[in-house]
Design an enzyme around this catalytic site. Structure first.
Site, PDB file in Angstrom:
ATOM      1  CG  ASN A  65      -0.239  -0.010   2.514  1.00 12.20           C
ATOM      2  OD1 ASN A  65       0.485   0.929   2.828  1.00 12.20           O
ATOM      3  ND2 ASN A  65      -0.404  -1.075   3.294  1.00 12.20           N
ATOM      4  NE  ARG A  66      -1.713   5.047  -4.177  1.00 10.48           N
ATOM      5  CZ  ARG A  66      -1.056   4.858  -5.308  1.00 10.48           C
ATOM      6  NH1 ARG A  66       0.248   5.073  -5.351  1.00 10.48           N
ATOM      7  NH2 ARG A  66      -1.680   4.440  -6.390  1.00 10.48           N
TER       8      ARG A  66
END
Ligand code: CTP
Length: 212
Positions: A25-26
């Site tokens: 994820n970011r």
């Protein structure tokens, strides 16, 4: 906060698909690293359990690098007991069920079967070694305060720091947070992540100070 041991989780986790690919994820880890730095600056003994990020270790912080959610959970267990835990990591909710050899392009695209990862925060809240002050983060894109308030009760944590992640928070330099406690909700203006960390660390120091 001399003599206090505080656990911080930060960053994303990477969940392997096969030996060369992963789900992620970011999360950049910036908010969690800033919190670890601010707590250490107040004199706490800080154990920072970090997913894969490219940030330097803050001064005075003991850092343990992990890759997956299950590795993060094991590292959290090994770090206990602690006086407080700040669970900032964006732990992957799912991992790939079967990871074997590198998946080859052969006919139809592969179907990945996902299984749920352990909820590290909820597990810590239920454990016999639950810290006296347990703080979770909540990434929300709408109904931020309502969702965070529900999450606080559901996960049995003391405070939820609710992030509005509808903008560029993940990977960005600033954060807009709401602190949800038993006493109500405090909304902070948009601040650099270092300033969020400094304010939160001061609040943690005050809460632990009251406990004596
Ligand atoms: N968390 C964790 N282990 C997981 C998932 C989340 O420890 N497997 C922790 C995070 O570190 C964070 C909080 O739980 O402190 C976030 O809770 P979660 O329910 O995952 O919230 P969101 O990511 O906001 O997701 P959702 O709204 O889908 O519940």
């Amino acid at each position: 906060m001399h003599g206090r041991h505080i656990l911080v989780t930060a960053g994303p986790t990477h969940e392997p698909i096969d030996p060369v690919r992963y789900l992620a994820n970011r999360s950049s880890g910036r908010q969690g690293f800033a919190i670890a730095a601010a707590l250490a600056a107040l004199g706490a003994h800080v154990t920072l359990i970090a997913g894969p990020v490219t940030l330097p270790t803050p001064a005075g912080v003991t850092r343990i690098d992990v890759e997956t959610a299950r590795e993060m959970q094991a590292a959290v267990d090994a770090a206990l007991p602690v006086d407080a835990a700040v669970m900032v990591a964006a732990v992957a909710d799912w991992r790939v069920a079967d990871t074997g050899q590198k998946i080859k392009k052969s006919g139809a695209p592969p179907v990945l079967q996902l299984i749920e990862n352990p909820d590290i925060l909820a597990g810590l809240a239920r454990s016999a070694q639950r810290p006296a002050l347990l703080i979770g983060f909540a990434a929300e894109t709408e109904h931020v305060i309502a969702h965070a308030t529900a999450k606080r009760a559901r996960k049995n944590v003391d405070w939820i720091v609710a992030n509005d992640v509808s903008g560029d928070v993940m990977g960005g330099l600033a954060n807009t947070v709401h602190i949800v406690t038993a006493g109500g909700v405090e909304s902070w203006e948009r601040l650099p992540k270092e300033e969020v960390a400094t304010r939160l660390a001061a609040r943690i120091a005050a809460a632990l100070g009251k406990q004596g």
